[in-house]
Design an enzyme around this catalytic site. Structure first.
Site: not given
Ligand code: AMP
Length: 229
Positions: A13, A88, A127, A160, A171
């Site tokens: 994404k 989400r 990654r 990360r 996740r």
């Molecule tokens: P990402 O970079 O999109 O993989 O997000 C990393 C982490 O941020 C996720 O695993 C969640 O802990 C948190 N996070 C990001 N976006 C959201 C969202 N819309 N709702 C809840 N938690 C989020």
């Protein structure tokens, strides 16, 4: 143009959002990036969410809604945006609908990118990211420079904390339970499209572009109302 990229972690994404951002000059709104910036700054919010993110759990809808509402009010988001990582959950999607209705009834084009779990796990565990500018590397397909410094900004390249195999598997499970129901939610609303994310970056970008061209996701005379799917 208002695009939502939906899909599990690591499916591409962010990569596709960056391609669209450059091509159409609209911002990528990645809630994960916003939260990581809060953690890095040591803000109160950052301290609150750090452990939740490291475990691969979701941050509460309340917090996320405050973040997204503030971000969508910024001037650069008025002409369009690419949402990456938000919504989400179903309550987040419902709240987003209310915000978009207030923004001149913006129509969101939803593109689901999918890939098999094992492909996702392979991609995420390989990654690496620059902790300063966020540039993404992959140990197999796009390795970082040997000195461990980012080729763009010289920042330190790290993994990360939530990109370990165990956390990635969690996740993905969280995605299935909380986020995947959004596929049905948006499918029944229309303006919903799917792309196979197990293909090359270029092929996925090409298919997304075809969807955008074919389905009128481009703004017509600067208004979002003229869009049709
Ligand atoms: P990402 O970079 O999109 O993989 O997000 C990393 C982490 O941020 C996720 O695993 C969640 O802990 C948190 N996070 C990001 N976006 C959201 C969202 N819309 N709702 C809840 N938690 C989020």
């Amino acid at each position: 143009m208002y695009i939502l990229l939906l899909g599990p972690p690591g499916v591409g994404k962010g990569t596709q959002a960056k391609i669209l951002m450059k091509k159409y000059n609209i911002p990528q709104i990645a809630t994960g990036d916003i939260l990581r910036a809060e953690v890095a700054s040591g803000s109160q919010l950052g301290q609150q969410v750090k452990a939740i993110m490291a475990r691969g759990e979701l941050v509460s809808d309340d917090i996320m809604l405050q973040i997204i509402e503030k971000r969508l009010r910024q001037p650069d988001a008025q002409r369009g945006f690419i949402l990456d990582g938000f919504p989400r959950t179903i309550p987040q999607a419902q709240a987003l609908d209310r915000l978009l209705a207030k923004m001149n009834n913006v129509i969101l084009k939803v593109i689901e990118i999918s890939a098999p779990d094992e492909e996702i796990i392979k991609r995420i565990t390989n990654r690496r990211v620059c902790e300063r500018c966020g540039k993404v590397y992959n140990l197999i397909t796009n390795p970082p420079p040997a000195d461990g410094r980012c080729e763009v900004c010289g920042g330190r390249i790290i993994q990360r904390p939530d990109d370990t195999e165990e956390t990635v598997r969690h996740r993905i499970a969280v995605y299935r339970e909380k986020t995947y129901p959004l596929v049905a939610y948006y499918r029944q609303k229309g303006h919903f499209h799917q792309v196979n994310g197990a293909q090359s970056i270029e092929k996925v970008a090409e298919e997304i572009d075809q969807i955008i061209q074919k389905n009128g996701a481009l703004p017509v005379q600067g208004t979002s109302r003229a869009q049709s799917a």
